[in-house]
Design an enzyme around this catalytic site. Sequence first.
Site, mmCIF file in Angstrom:
data_model
loop_
_atom_site.group_PDB
_atom_site.id
_atom_site.type_symbol
_atom_site.label_atom_id
_atom_site.label_comp_id
_atom_site.label_asym_id
_atom_site.label_seq_id
_atom_site.Cartn_x
_atom_site.Cartn_y
_atom_site.Cartn_z
ATOM 1 N N SER A 178 0.852 -1.047 -0.039
ATOM 2 C CA SER A 178 -0.066 0.034 0.027
ATOM 3 C C SER A 178 0.957 1.227 0.131
ATOM 4 C CB SER A 178 -0.961 -0.030 1.175
ATOM 5 O OG SER A 178 -0.325 -0.335 2.410
ATOM 6 N N TYR A 202 3.903 18.921 -4.589
ATOM 7 C CA TYR A 202 3.354 17.727 -3.817
ATOM 8 C C TYR A 202 2.233 16.986 -4.447
ATOM 9 C CZ TYR A 202 0.443 15.563 -0.125
ATOM 10 O OH TYR A 202 -0.168 14.550 0.665
#
Length: 286
Positions: A133, A150
Amino acid sequence: MTSQTPVWFITAASSGFGKYIALEALSRGHKVIASARSLSRISDLASKGADTVVLDVTSPLSEIQKVAQAANYKYGYVTHLVNAAGYILVGAVEELSPEEDQATFQTNVFGMINVIKAFLPHLRSSPGHRTISNFGSIASWGGGAGFALYAGTKWACSGISEALRAELAPFGIAVTVVEPGYFRTGFLRPDAQVQSAKTMDVYNKSAVGALRKRLEQVNNNQPGDVGKGAKVIVDVLTMTGVAEGREVPIRVVLGSDAPGVVRAKCESTLELLAGWDGITNVTDHE
Protein backbone atom coordinates in the site's frame (compact mmCIF):
# COMPACT_ATOMS: atom_id res chain seq x y z
CA MET A 1 -6.15 -16.12 2.98
CA THR A 2 -4.14 -18.40 5.27
CA SER A 3 -4.15 -18.53 9.06
CA GLN A 4 -0.61 -17.11 9.25
CA THR A 5 -0.01 -14.08 11.43
CA PRO A 6 0.30 -10.95 9.28
CA VAL A 7 3.69 -9.25 9.38
CA TRP A 8 3.76 -5.54 8.58
CA PHE A 9 6.68 -3.37 7.52
CA ILE A 10 5.80 0.31 7.77
CA THR A 11 7.84 3.33 6.72
CA ALA A 12 7.51 6.71 8.47
CA ALA A 13 5.90 5.05 11.49
CA SER A 14 6.79 7.89 13.85
CA SER A 15 3.58 9.82 13.18
CA GLY A 16 0.42 10.06 11.10
CA PHE A 17 -0.97 7.09 9.27
CA GLY A 18 2.25 5.10 9.59
CA LYS A 19 2.05 5.23 13.38
CA TYR A 20 -1.66 4.55 13.63
CA ILE A 21 -1.60 1.65 11.18
CA ALA A 22 1.16 0.14 13.31
CA LEU A 23 -0.91 0.59 16.48
CA GLU A 24 -4.01 -0.89 14.85
CA ALA A 25 -2.11 -3.92 13.55
CA LEU A 26 -0.51 -4.49 16.96
CA SER A 27 -3.93 -4.32 18.63
CA ARG A 28 -4.99 -7.26 16.46
CA GLY A 29 -2.05 -9.42 17.46
CA HIS A 30 -0.16 -8.88 14.22
CA LYS A 31 3.61 -8.53 14.00
CA VAL A 32 4.82 -5.03 13.15
CA ILE A 33 8.24 -3.86 12.02
CA ALA A 34 8.09 -0.09 12.28
CA SER A 35 10.72 2.15 10.74
CA ALA A 36 11.72 5.77 11.05
CA ARG A 37 14.82 7.90 10.62
CA SER A 38 15.70 7.44 14.30
CA LEU A 39 14.68 4.85 16.89
CA SER A 40 13.85 7.52 19.45
CA ARG A 41 10.96 8.66 17.27
CA ILE A 42 9.28 5.24 17.45
CA SER A 43 10.18 4.18 20.98
CA ASP A 44 6.48 4.33 21.91
CA LEU A 45 5.74 1.67 19.29
CA ALA A 46 8.57 -0.48 20.63
CA SER A 47 7.00 -0.28 24.09
CA LYS A 48 3.76 -1.63 22.60
CA GLY A 49 5.44 -4.63 21.01
CA ALA A 50 6.64 -3.45 17.60
CA ASP A 51 10.07 -4.25 16.27
CA THR A 52 11.72 -0.97 15.39
CA VAL A 53 14.40 -0.25 12.81
CA VAL A 54 16.12 2.79 11.38
CA LEU A 55 15.24 3.56 7.78
CA ASP A 56 15.58 6.74 5.77
CA VAL A 57 13.75 6.09 2.50
CA THR A 58 16.13 8.46 0.70
CA SER A 59 19.05 6.13 1.43
CA PRO A 60 20.70 4.25 -1.45
CA LEU A 61 18.85 1.15 -2.62
CA SER A 62 21.65 -1.09 -1.32
CA GLU A 63 21.07 0.21 2.23
CA ILE A 64 17.31 -0.26 1.99
CA GLN A 65 17.86 -3.80 0.72
CA LYS A 66 19.81 -4.62 3.89
CA VAL A 67 16.89 -3.40 6.00
CA ALA A 68 14.44 -5.44 3.92
CA GLN A 69 16.54 -8.58 4.24
CA ALA A 70 16.78 -8.20 8.01
CA ALA A 71 13.05 -7.53 8.29
CA ASN A 72 12.20 -10.63 6.30
CA TYR A 73 14.62 -12.72 8.37
CA LYS A 74 12.95 -11.60 11.62
CA TYR A 75 9.77 -13.63 11.09
CA GLY A 76 10.59 -15.49 7.89
CA TYR A 77 8.20 -13.47 5.77
CA VAL A 78 6.52 -10.08 5.29
CA THR A 79 2.88 -9.85 4.24
CA HIS A 80 2.07 -6.12 4.26
CA LEU A 81 4.36 -3.34 3.06
CA VAL A 82 3.13 0.17 3.85
CA ASN A 83 4.84 3.17 2.25
CA ALA A 84 3.73 6.10 4.40
CA ALA A 85 6.75 8.41 4.08
CA GLY A 86 6.09 11.79 2.50
CA TYR A 87 5.71 15.51 3.07
CA ILE A 88 4.16 18.56 1.44
CA LEU A 89 6.37 21.17 -0.21
CA VAL A 90 4.55 24.52 -0.21
CA GLY A 91 5.40 27.21 -2.71
CA ALA A 92 4.84 28.42 -6.25
CA VAL A 93 6.77 26.51 -8.90
CA GLU A 94 8.80 29.61 -9.71
CA GLU A 95 9.75 30.02 -6.04
CA LEU A 96 11.02 26.47 -5.60
CA SER A 97 14.67 25.62 -6.13
CA PRO A 98 15.76 22.56 -8.14
CA GLU A 99 17.13 21.14 -4.90
CA GLU A 100 13.74 21.47 -3.21
CA ASP A 101 12.04 19.89 -6.22
CA GLN A 102 14.47 16.98 -6.19
CA ALA A 103 14.20 16.43 -2.44
CA THR A 104 10.42 16.12 -2.45
CA PHE A 105 10.45 13.64 -5.33
CA GLN A 106 13.29 11.76 -3.64
CA THR A 107 11.19 11.17 -0.51
CA ASN A 108 7.67 10.98 -1.90
CA VAL A 109 8.35 8.99 -5.07
CA PHE A 110 11.84 7.55 -5.46
CA GLY A 111 11.99 6.52 -1.81
CA MET A 112 8.73 4.63 -2.24
CA ILE A 113 10.02 2.95 -5.39
CA ASN A 114 13.27 1.84 -3.76
CA VAL A 115 11.49 0.43 -0.71
CA ILE A 116 9.24 -1.58 -3.02
CA LYS A 117 12.22 -2.82 -5.03
CA ALA A 118 13.99 -3.90 -1.85
CA PHE A 119 11.01 -5.80 -0.46
CA LEU A 120 9.62 -7.39 -3.62
CA PRO A 121 11.91 -10.46 -3.66
CA HIS A 122 10.79 -11.23 -0.11
CA LEU A 123 7.12 -10.49 -0.74
CA ARG A 124 7.12 -12.78 -3.77
CA SER A 125 8.51 -15.63 -1.69
CA SER A 126 6.21 -15.01 1.29
CA PRO A 127 3.17 -17.28 1.63
CA GLY A 128 -0.47 -16.27 1.71
CA HIS A 129 -2.16 -12.92 1.30
CA ARG A 130 0.27 -10.04 0.61
CA THR A 131 -0.21 -6.37 -0.09
CA ILE A 132 1.71 -3.23 -0.95
CA SER A 133 0.00 0.00 0.00
CA ASN A 134 1.38 3.34 -1.12
CA PHE A 135 0.19 6.67 0.21
CA GLY A 136 -1.10 9.03 -2.41
CA SER A 137 -3.45 11.88 -1.56
CA ILE A 138 -6.69 13.41 -2.63
CA ALA A 139 -4.33 16.07 -4.03
CA SER A 140 -3.42 13.58 -6.75
CA TRP A 141 -6.83 14.28 -8.31
CA GLY A 142 -6.21 17.96 -8.87
CA GLY A 143 -3.31 20.35 -8.70
CA GLY A 144 -3.59 23.77 -7.14
CA ALA A 145 -1.65 26.95 -6.56
CA GLY A 146 1.09 26.49 -3.98
CA PHE A 147 1.32 22.69 -3.91
CA ALA A 148 2.23 21.74 -7.46
CA LEU A 149 5.20 19.57 -6.49
CA TYR A 150 3.21 17.74 -3.82
CA ALA A 151 0.35 17.08 -6.24
CA GLY A 152 2.87 15.91 -8.83
CA THR A 153 4.49 13.43 -6.46
CA LYS A 154 1.15 12.03 -5.37
CA TRP A 155 -0.04 11.72 -8.97
CA ALA A 156 3.13 9.72 -9.54
CA CYS A 157 2.40 7.49 -6.55
CA SER A 158 -1.07 6.71 -7.88
CA GLY A 159 0.13 6.01 -11.42
CA ILE A 160 3.00 3.82 -10.26
CA SER A 161 0.65 1.91 -7.96
CA GLU A 162 -1.76 1.20 -10.81
CA ALA A 163 1.09 -0.14 -12.95
CA LEU A 164 2.51 -2.21 -10.09
CA ARG A 165 -0.89 -3.74 -9.49
CA ALA A 166 -0.85 -5.14 -13.02
CA GLU A 167 2.77 -6.27 -12.75
CA LEU A 168 2.37 -8.05 -9.42
CA ALA A 169 -1.09 -9.60 -9.87
CA PRO A 170 0.42 -12.81 -11.32
CA PHE A 171 2.33 -13.26 -8.04
CA GLY A 172 -0.78 -12.81 -5.91
CA ILE A 173 0.40 -9.49 -4.46
CA ALA A 174 -2.33 -6.86 -4.22
CA VAL A 175 -1.23 -3.25 -4.70
CA THR A 176 -3.33 -0.29 -3.62
CA VAL A 177 -2.89 3.45 -3.24
CA VAL A 178 -4.42 5.14 -0.21
CA GLU A 179 -5.72 8.60 -1.12
CA PRO A 180 -6.76 10.39 2.07
CA GLY A 181 -8.58 13.66 2.32
CA TYR A 182 -7.91 15.96 5.27
CA PHE A 183 -7.01 13.96 8.40
CA ARG A 184 -5.71 15.34 11.68
CA THR A 185 -2.30 13.66 11.43
CA GLY A 186 0.16 16.45 12.15
CA PHE A 187 1.03 16.49 8.45
CA LEU A 188 0.36 20.23 8.27
CA ARG A 189 2.22 21.16 11.44
CA PRO A 190 4.70 24.01 10.81
CA ASP A 191 7.59 21.64 11.62
CA ALA A 192 6.24 18.93 9.28
CA GLN A 193 5.41 20.84 6.10
CA VAL A 194 8.26 22.33 4.08
CA GLN A 195 7.94 25.90 2.89
CA SER A 196 9.95 27.16 -0.07
CA ALA A 197 13.10 28.91 1.08
CA LYS A 198 12.40 31.66 -1.42
CA THR A 199 9.16 33.62 -1.47
CA MET A 200 8.16 36.23 -4.02
CA ASP A 201 5.85 39.09 -3.20
CA VAL A 202 3.94 38.64 -6.44
CA TYR A 203 2.91 35.15 -5.27
CA ASN A 204 2.32 36.14 -1.64
CA LYS A 205 -0.49 38.34 -2.94
CA SER A 206 -1.96 35.56 -5.07
CA ALA A 207 -3.58 32.18 -4.54
CA VAL A 208 -0.24 30.83 -3.33
CA GLY A 209 -0.25 33.21 -0.38
CA ALA A 210 -3.87 32.32 0.27
CA LEU A 211 -2.94 28.64 0.39
CA ARG A 212 -0.23 29.27 2.97
CA LYS A 213 -2.76 30.99 5.20
CA ARG A 214 -5.39 28.31 4.58
CA LEU A 215 -3.03 25.51 5.62
CA GLU A 216 -2.44 27.31 8.91
CA GLN A 217 -6.19 27.44 9.48
CA VAL A 218 -6.77 23.81 8.47
CA ASN A 219 -4.01 22.45 10.72
CA ASN A 220 -5.62 20.70 13.73
CA ASN A 221 -9.06 21.32 12.26
CA GLN A 222 -9.13 18.54 9.68
CA PRO A 223 -12.32 16.45 9.80
CA GLY A 224 -10.66 13.04 9.50
CA ASP A 225 -9.84 10.91 12.58
CA VAL A 226 -6.55 9.16 11.79
CA GLY A 227 -7.27 6.32 14.22
CA LYS A 228 -10.56 5.53 12.49
CA GLY A 229 -8.89 5.85 9.10
CA ALA A 230 -6.12 3.44 10.10
CA LYS A 231 -8.70 0.89 11.25
CA VAL A 232 -10.40 1.00 7.85
CA ILE A 233 -7.04 0.66 6.08
CA VAL A 234 -6.05 -2.40 8.11
CA ASP A 235 -9.49 -3.93 7.47
CA VAL A 236 -9.11 -3.32 3.74
CA LEU A 237 -5.58 -4.70 3.52
CA THR A 238 -6.45 -7.82 5.52
CA MET A 239 -9.91 -8.20 3.92
CA THR A 240 -11.52 -8.35 7.36
CA GLY A 241 -14.00 -6.27 9.37
CA VAL A 242 -15.74 -3.74 7.15
CA ALA A 243 -13.88 -5.20 4.15
CA GLU A 244 -14.71 -8.85 4.76
CA GLY A 245 -15.75 -10.56 1.56
CA ARG A 246 -14.16 -7.87 -0.62
CA GLU A 247 -10.93 -7.81 -2.61
CA VAL A 248 -8.28 -5.17 -1.96
CA PRO A 249 -9.23 -2.28 -4.30
CA ILE A 250 -6.87 -0.39 -6.58
CA ARG A 251 -7.39 2.74 -4.46
CA VAL A 252 -8.73 3.56 -1.03
CA VAL A 253 -10.38 6.99 -1.25
CA LEU A 254 -10.35 7.74 2.46
CA GLY A 255 -12.31 10.32 4.40
CA SER A 256 -15.71 12.00 4.21
CA ASP A 257 -14.31 14.82 2.08
CA ALA A 258 -12.44 12.64 -0.41
CA PRO A 259 -15.16 11.02 -2.61
CA GLY A 260 -16.61 14.40 -3.59
CA VAL A 261 -13.23 15.53 -4.89
CA VAL A 262 -12.89 12.41 -7.04
CA ARG A 263 -16.44 12.66 -8.38
CA ALA A 264 -15.98 16.34 -9.26
CA LYS A 265 -12.76 15.57 -11.14
CA CYS A 266 -14.41 12.72 -13.04
CA GLU A 267 -17.39 14.88 -13.96
CA SER A 268 -15.27 17.83 -15.08
CA THR A 269 -13.10 15.50 -17.16
CA LEU A 270 -16.14 14.00 -18.86
CA GLU A 271 -17.41 17.52 -19.60
CA LEU A 272 -14.02 18.41 -21.07
CA LEU A 273 -14.05 15.38 -23.35
CA ALA A 274 -17.60 16.09 -24.50
CA GLY A 275 -16.85 19.75 -25.16
CA TRP A 276 -13.89 18.96 -27.43
CA ASP A 277 -15.31 15.84 -29.05
CA GLY A 278 -14.91 15.98 -32.80
CA ILE A 279 -12.03 18.46 -32.57
CA THR A 280 -9.13 17.02 -30.60
CA ASN A 281 -9.86 13.38 -31.43
CA VAL A 282 -10.18 13.64 -35.21
CA THR A 283 -6.49 13.03 -35.79
CA ASP A 284 -6.12 9.52 -37.26
CA HIS A 285 -4.59 8.66 -40.62
CA GLU A 286 -7.14 8.54 -43.40
